[in-house]
Enzyme design. Structure first.
Site: not given
Length: 464
Positions: A384, A387
């Site tokens: 991600c 993230c």
């Protein structure tokens, strides 16, 4: 589809050239040269003489007396042999070319059979590049019925600035009515935005493209590194069909694929072109009003789109063929292409100050009604980009809280763990940050999009 033509062209095209015949018998599809479905990558040499132009319909005849002009365009009857083009090779040749050069090549090759897809955001740069080529061009846009008022005003400003008429494609009223009646106006918040986008965007686009042989988009690789990183500057469209129908009948041009977003904005400022006023309010990527919000400093531009969904779901379907798919099944946000959600991506949040929780570990933590010390835990997926973007600040938080009595931990919640995290740990999208207080069984979810170390510290200090 009707045309938006620059006034600078010496070969200005009158509106009568594209008017519909009053007789339905005239609505026939002419053959373009010797083009056949098997000739997948064929283009017409537009420098050849055109003759006997007749209208071509992009959709079946309706009972009403007027088809949308944007769904019909004029196509030439050309007797000369069709030239075959290798667009993969052309993409390699143009990979280092400027957007202006790519735009010029696109308009030169396809002339009246190509159009710019304009969303009302920073892809106004495409219109500026088209104007700078000095060639006639046309522009279409999808009006979903859910755009911001500022976007509609921007459309009008662009038309006046460039002396063009944007042709709008609208969703089918019956389909919209059925969707709203059965699921309500905001069903996409609950079951994903794909169905709404399919009705309001994908199907209208499909109708528009059936009247073209090529289209021009504002896709850039840096818009979404996880899903658009392999966008070429020109390609045979892998999803939509063009005028002749069938696979390979439509060519897609992405002149700014290799351009950084910052450079796009430098260009817009240098050319003093109109821009959507939403940009000054923090909006970077602009779509429909209910599905778009401003982004904060440091956030990626796509984080303002469909923010309640996983990072890999932030696409509407218009560019489905360009979405990067790999062994970790990134598109659905699972990261479990090999069945166990492992490997494929280097792990993140690597620090001795961080505790790595297993499934059993976080289950035990969640079951405790009275803890010796509070915990803050990030639910993440290593693929991600959001993230990854907060990795530095979260590691800094862990180091700052070392020895303070607050445990800082991470739990990888994609793959096989995703369903559990959604049901038991309030996972909505990655990353999700939870605070487990000392004397409360239920964790508290961090609701802000600010993920810098100071904001995270304020969250912890307010609860410990």
């Amino acid at each position: 589809m009707a045309f938006a033509v620059t006034s600078s062209s010496s070969a200005a095209i009158s509106g009568s050239s594209f008017s519909r015949s009053s007789s339905s018998a005239d609505l026939k599809v002419p053959q373009i040269g010797s083009f056949r479905l098997a000739d997948r990558y064929a283009t017409v040499n537009l420098s050849q003489k055109r003759c006997a132009v007749k209208p071509v319909n992009a959709e079946p005849k309706r009972n009403d007396s007027l088809l949308p002009q944007a769904a019909s365009i004029s196509a030439p009857e050309v007797s000369e042999k069709v030239e075959v083009e290798d667009f993969e090779q052309l993409a390699k040749e143009l990979d280092n070319a400027s957007p202006l050069e790519i735009m010029d090549k696109a308009l030169e090759k396809f002339g009246n059979d190509i159009a710019i897809a304009f969303s009302g955001a920073e892809d106004v740069a495409l219109i500026e590049y088209a104007k700078l080529t000095g060639r006639p061009f046309r522009v279409f846009s999808l009006d979903t019925g859910r755009l911001n008022p500022e976007t509609y005003r921007f459309f009008d400003e662009v038309e006046k600035h460039y002396g063009i008429r944007i042709e709008y494609m609208f969703p089918d009223a019956v389909e919209v009515q059925a969707l709203v009646r059965s699921k309500g106006l905001f069903s996409f918040y609950e079951d994903g935005h794909q169905e709404c986008c399919r009705v309001r965007k994908v199907r209208p686009l499909r109708r528009a493209l059936k009247g073209l042989r090529a289209w021009i988009t504002g896709q850039r690789k840096d818009q979404s590194p996880g899903t658009r990183s392999e966008v070429p500057v020109v390609q045979v469209d892998p999803v939509f069909e063009g005028l002749e129908g069938g696979v390979g009948s439509l060519v897609k041009w992405n002149p700014v694929a290799n351009v950084d977003g910052t450079d796009i904005w430098n260009f817009l400022r240098a050319m003093n072109v109109p821009v959507n006023s939403l940009h000054s309010q923090g909006f970077v990527s602009i779509g429909c009003e209910p599905c778009t919000r401003p982004v904060l400093p440091g956030q990626h531009e796509r984080e303002g789109r469909w923010w309640w969904e996983d990072a890999k779901a932030k696409e509407c379907g218009l560019h489905k063929g360009n979405l990067k798919q790999d062994s970790s099944a990134q598109l659905n946000g699972n990261g479990n292409g090999n069945g166990n959600g492992a490997a494929a991506h280097t792990d993140i949040f690597d620090s001795q100050s961080l505790v790595t929780l297993s499934r059993a570990g976080i289950e035990n933590l969640a079951r405790l009604e009275s803890r010796k010390e509070p915990w803050i835990v990030v639910l993440y997926a290593p693929w991600c980009p959001y993230c990854q973007a907060m990795e530095e600040s979260y590691v800094a938080l862990a180091e700052k809280l070392a020895g303070s009595g607050v445990k800082v931990a991470k739990f990888r919640a994609d793959g096989e763990q995703k369903e559990y995290a959604q049901k038991e740990l309030q996972l909505g999208s990655f990353p999700t940050i939870l605070f487990f207080p000392k004397h409360s069984a239920k964790p508290i979810k961090y609701g802000s999009e600010k993920r810098d170390v100071d904001s995270l510290m304020a969250f912890v200090n307010a609860l410990r």
